[in-house]
Design a protein around this motif. Structure first.
Motif: not given
Length: 276
Positions: A168-183
């Motif tokens: 949950r913390r990783r999701i909250a701090t991840a950017g919204d770009s495809e590059e950030a979320l896809r991994p």
């Protein structure tokens, strides 16, 4: 429901067979493997105890431009922050240089941890059954044979409840770009599919690393959740950068799976602080 007996992934005595080999590495990926082998020696030198390939590349199922290269690196002493930074830099350099791969993942352990009795049915099993030797001494020689039983299920994936807050913390701090979320989608999808599979592994009585086969084995016992795991298996291979998918993992599928896992197999034996 009747139990399904399958010999897949087991030897004649019922032990899990080791996956992968250098002979199965597709030709297009062999220059990448050779480069990584040389650079590991350059970066870690005499501190390196052994190194292994795992995942789709040594299994021969990697897809050009879409599959990542996965490695386990075992050092003679406990890895420090500088070691992790060096491994990350090495992976990024190889990923940038070789278009055949989509990312490099490197797990770092010490020799003592791999052979520690507390890790015998987790990291030890992983090295002995899921990893293909690349450099140094093969630590599988010092580890037992493994069966697809409840003990192995508990110690490999019985910690999902502890992982979910980190996710949950990783999701909250991840950017919204495809590059950030896809991994993140790829990583969490694969982890949930493997956890779902090991939940039913003793009943299925076999081993596979094929995500779709894992999902089908799970769906045979939990048809009401089968669709979710099948979708996760697809996203583990063809990830999309979708935050809604990640939220569904940590708000619905993940908590249910963690609860059911604890009910069926119990929870993983606690590890010392720092053994992430």
């Amino acid at each position: 429901m009747a139990e399904t007996v399958s010999p897949r992934g087991l030897d004649p005595l019922g032990f899990i067979e080791r996956e992968g080999s250098h002979a199965r590495v597709p030709l297009v990926f062999r220059p990448v493997v050779a480069a990584v082998r040389d650079r590991l020696l350059e970066v870690f030198g005499a501190r390196l105890d052994s190194a292994y390939l795992y995942g789709s590349v040594p299994r021969g199922t990697a897809r050009t431009g879409r599959s990542d290269l996965d490695l386990v690196v075992v050092l003679r002493a406990e890895p420090a922050g500088g070691d992790r930074d060096a491994a990350r830099a090495l992976g990024e350099a190889v990923d940038e240089e070789f278009p055949q791969i989509d990312g490099v993942g490197i797990l770092l352990y010490s020799r003592a941890r791999v052979l520690d009795e507390r890790e015998r049915y987790d990291v030890g099993w992983f090295v002995a059954c899921q990893c293909t030797p690349l450099l140094g001494e093969d630590l599988a020689e010092f580890l037992p044979r493994y069966r697809p039983d409840s003990l192995l299920a508990r110690e490999t994936n019985g910690d999902l409840a502890d992982l979910l807050p980190r996710w949950r913390r990783r999701i909250a701090t991840a950017g919204d770009s495809e590059e950030a979320l896809r991994p993140l989608v790829r990583f969490m999808s694969r982890h949930l599919v493997r956890t779902g599979f090991t939940l039913v592994m003793p009943r299925w009585n076999g081993w596979t690393s094929d995500l779709r086969e894992m999902a089908e084995a799970f769906a045979g016992s939990y048809p009401e959740r089968g669709g979710q795991l099948r979708r996760a298996a697809e996203l583990g291979q063809e990830p999309v950068g979708d935050r809604a998918v990640l939220r569904s993992y940590v708000d619905d599928l993940g908590p249910w799976l963690a609860h059911e896992y604890a009910r069926v197999h119990g929870v993983k034996t606690p590890r010392p602080d720092g053994w992430d």
